[in-house]
Design an enzyme around this catalytic site. Structure first.
Site, PDB file in Angstrom:
ATOM      1  N   GLY A  80       0.859  -1.196   0.000  1.00  0.00           N
ATOM      2  CA  GLY A  80       0.000   0.000   0.000  1.00  0.00           C
ATOM      3  C   GLY A  80       0.886   1.233   0.000  1.00  0.00           C
ATOM      4  O   GLY A  80       1.468   1.585   1.019  1.00  0.00           O
ATOM      5  N   ASP A 107       2.131  -1.646  -4.513  1.00  0.00           N
ATOM      6  CA  ASP A 107       0.749  -1.170  -4.624  1.00  0.00           C
ATOM      7  C   ASP A 107       0.115  -1.818  -5.848  1.00  0.00           C
ATOM      8  O   ASP A 107       0.806  -2.304  -6.742  1.00  0.00           O
ATOM      9  CB  ASP A 107       0.725   0.352  -4.773  1.00  0.00           C
ATOM     10  CG  ASP A 107      -0.604   0.957  -4.335  1.00  0.00           C
ATOM     11  OD1 ASP A 107      -0.684   1.513  -3.227  1.00  0.00           O
ATOM     12  OD2 ASP A 107      -1.583   0.868  -5.108  1.00  0.00           O
ATOM     13  N   ARG A 112     -14.481   3.607  11.616  1.00  0.00           N
ATOM     14  CA  ARG A 112     -13.458   2.676  11.100  1.00  0.00           C
ATOM     15  C   ARG A 112     -14.112   1.354  10.700  1.00  0.00           C
ATOM     16  O   ARG A 112     -13.712   0.711   9.742  1.00  0.00           O
ATOM     17  CB  ARG A 112     -12.377   2.443  12.153  1.00  0.00           C
ATOM     18  CG  ARG A 112     -11.552   3.681  12.440  1.00  0.00           C
ATOM     19  CD  ARG A 112     -10.483   3.396  13.475  1.00  0.00           C
ATOM     20  NE  ARG A 112      -9.646   4.567  13.737  1.00  0.00           N
ATOM     21  CZ  ARG A 112      -9.901   5.455  14.685  1.00  0.00           C
ATOM     22  NH1 ARG A 112     -10.963   5.334  15.445  1.00  0.00           N
ATOM     23  NH2 ARG A 112      -9.085   6.486  14.873  1.00  0.00           N
ATOM     24  N   ASN A 119     -11.946  -3.596   3.095  1.00  0.00           N
ATOM     25  CA  ASN A 119     -10.547  -3.867   3.428  1.00  0.00           C
ATOM     26  C   ASN A 119     -10.218  -5.318   3.788  1.00  0.00           C
ATOM     27  O   ASN A 119      -9.065  -5.736   3.668  1.00  0.00           O
ATOM     28  CB  ASN A 119     -10.096  -2.929   4.553  1.00  0.00           C
ATOM     29  CG  ASN A 119      -9.983  -1.483   4.065  1.00  0.00           C
ATOM     30  OD1 ASN A 119     -10.095  -1.238   2.857  1.00  0.00           O
ATOM     31  ND2 ASN A 119      -9.765  -0.553   4.953  1.00  0.00           N
ATOM     32  N   ASP A 139      -2.485   6.147  19.288  1.00  0.00           N
ATOM     33  CA  ASP A 139      -3.453   6.682  20.246  1.00  0.00           C
ATOM     34  C   ASP A 139      -2.729   7.263  21.465  1.00  0.00           C
ATOM     35  O   ASP A 139      -3.107   8.311  21.988  1.00  0.00           O
ATOM     36  CB  ASP A 139      -4.448   5.585  20.667  1.00  0.00           C
ATOM     37  CG  ASP A 139      -5.282   5.098  19.479  1.00  0.00           C
ATOM     38  OD1 ASP A 139      -5.549   5.912  18.574  1.00  0.00           O
ATOM     39  OD2 ASP A 139      -5.653   3.904  19.451  1.00  0.00           O
ATOM     40  N   ARG A 146      -1.234  10.585  20.513  1.00  0.00           N
ATOM     41  CA  ARG A 146      -2.236  11.663  20.490  1.00  0.00           C
ATOM     42  C   ARG A 146      -2.525  12.142  21.914  1.00  0.00           C
ATOM     43  O   ARG A 146      -2.567  13.350  22.178  1.00  0.00           O
ATOM     44  CB  ARG A 146      -3.517  11.160  19.813  1.00  0.00           C
ATOM     45  CG  ARG A 146      -3.328  11.050  18.300  1.00  0.00           C
ATOM     46  CD  ARG A 146      -4.582  10.575  17.589  1.00  0.00           C
ATOM     47  NE  ARG A 146      -4.382  10.684  16.141  1.00  0.00           N
ATOM     48  CZ  ARG A 146      -4.928   9.886  15.232  1.00  0.00           C
ATOM     49  NH1 ARG A 146      -5.725   8.900  15.612  1.00  0.00           N
ATOM     50  NH2 ARG A 146      -4.697  10.084  13.958  1.00  0.00           N
ATOM     51  N   HIS A 206      -8.715   0.062  18.464  1.00  0.00           N
ATOM     52  CA  HIS A 206      -8.483   1.350  17.826  1.00  0.00           C
ATOM     53  C   HIS A 206      -9.837   1.876  17.369  1.00  0.00           C
ATOM     54  O   HIS A 206     -10.270   1.625  16.254  1.00  0.00           O
ATOM     55  CB  HIS A 206      -7.550   1.148  16.630  1.00  0.00           C
ATOM     56  CG  HIS A 206      -7.118   2.424  15.987  1.00  0.00           C
ATOM     57  ND1 HIS A 206      -6.647   3.499  16.700  1.00  0.00           N
ATOM     58  CD2 HIS A 206      -7.083   2.792  14.689  1.00  0.00           C
ATOM     59  CE1 HIS A 206      -6.335   4.467  15.860  1.00  0.00           C
ATOM     60  NE2 HIS A 206      -6.592   4.063  14.639  1.00  0.00           N
TER      61      HIS A 206
END
Ligand code: TXD
Length: 328
Positions: A19, A43, A98, A105, A158, A161, A185
């Site tokens: 990716g 990718d 999410r 995905n 997380d 943050r 998450h």
């Protein structure tokens, strides 16, 4: 000129990133410019990884490193990687959770994990794609790797943050702030103020409960805050830094204690689920899961978080089975 045949020349560590989007390409830059490893960017979009790799190669003389960065659409070029990072898949759009990304995905991550590990059977696998804890489970299941070699990146981000918000609130350097965020998450993540400190002082000594709760809430919605601001994608600078920290801990065998999504077998009273817990990372991947003493409320929050992940794993597994049936 004869170049001596030093064995070290044949053992440059290699990191494959599946990716080459925002997170993947920024991570490639961090890894190369920190001089950690050669990087293979893969990718499905032909030309994209090759172009990004060439761009990064052209910056090497200025950034002063000799790491090789290769772009490809072919898994054969990723062979013998020490670490594989999966960032392939769609990011969130405004208003999406999410979990809304499961459908798109799941298939991408399962295929990427299988292909990558088929070419690098000894690699350590780090999953970044959302919904993180579910995708890490699917990647582990698809590859059948031992649990210490599969992990998800979320807790480091997380915690970073929460660290940033505490530092901003108190007007001090984030380097002096250490935070711990467990759980999944998502909105049910479990920031732990009791285990978050400023130069050793618990933040509960430095801020009142209402202020801490405000920062905890901002951390829970830290990803959504950026999605709302950007409108066209999700965060990638801090996510790439967080993943690069994990790659560094593994490649340099640093024994860092970091919160990562790990497969639990009885720790914290949880089984058969990937969820964020503090782990020691080194050459062998997850070397140890640290079981913190939690209050009843913290433990209940962790279990609620794990339940939500479990429900999403079931949903993703059913969905993948339906896709497999329709292909038969
Ligand atoms: O904390 C965390 N774990 C996260 C997770 C923090 C930030 C971003 N997080 C998630 O990572 C996000 O929700 C997405 O699910 C992934 C990637 O986010 P990014 O912002 O990098 O998305 P992009 O820029 O859209 O890049 C995705 C790339 C894009 O180039 C696609 O062409 C590629 O993935 N893609 C694939 N590559 C290989 N193989 C397949 N099948 C494939 N499908 C898409």
């Amino acid at each position: 000129m004869t170049i001596p045949s030093l064995s070290i020349l044949h053992h440059s560590p290699r990191v494959t990133i599946i990716g080459a989007g925002k997170v993947g390409s920024t991570l490639a830059q961090r890894i190369a410019e920190k001089n950690l490893a050669d990087v293979v960017l893969l990718d499905v979009m032909a030309g994209l990884p090759q172009g990004l790799a060439l761009d990064l190669m052209e910056a090497r003389g200025i950034e002063l490193h000799d790491r090789q960065i290769t772009g490809t659409t072919d898994y054969a070029d990723t062979a013998d990687s020490d670490v594989v990072v999966i960032t392939a898949g769609l990011p969130r759009k405004p208003g999406m959770s999410r979990d809304d990304l499961i459908k798109t995905n799941a298939k991408i991550v399962v295929e990427a994990a299988r292909e990558a590990i088929a070419h690098s059977p000894d690699a350590i696998l780090i999953v970044v794609t959302n919904p993180l804890d579910v995708m890490t489970y699917l990647a582990w299941q698809a590859t059948q790797l031992p649990r210490d070699r599969v992990m998800g990146m979320a807790g480091v981000l997380d915690s970073a943050r929460f660290q940033a918000f505490i530092a901003m609130e108190l007007g001090i350097s984030p380097s002096d702030v250490h935070t711990m965020v467990l759980g999944s998450h998502g909105d049910l993540m479990v920031p732990l103020p009791r285990y978050s400190t400023v130069s050793g002082v618990p933040i509960t000594e430095l801020m009142d409960a209402a202020t801490i709760e405000r920062l905890v809430e901002r951390t829970r919605h830290g990803g959504a805050e950026i999605v709302e601001l950007m409108q066209t994608g999700s965060a990638y600078f801090a996510p790439a830094s967080s993943t690069s920290l994990m790659v560094e801990a593994i490649l340099l065998n640093q024994s860092r204690l970091l919160p990562v999504a790990a497969y639990l077998q009885g720790e914290y009273g949880l089984n058969d689920v990937f969820i964020g817990v503090p782990c020691r990372l080194g050459w062998d991947g997850i070397e140890n899961v640290l079981e913190l003493r939690l209050t009843e409320a913290e433990m209940a929050a962790l279990h609620a978080s794990a339940e939500a992940v479990r429900r999403n794993i079931e949903q993703a597994t059913e969905m993948l089975a339906t896709v497999a049936d329709s292909n038969n």
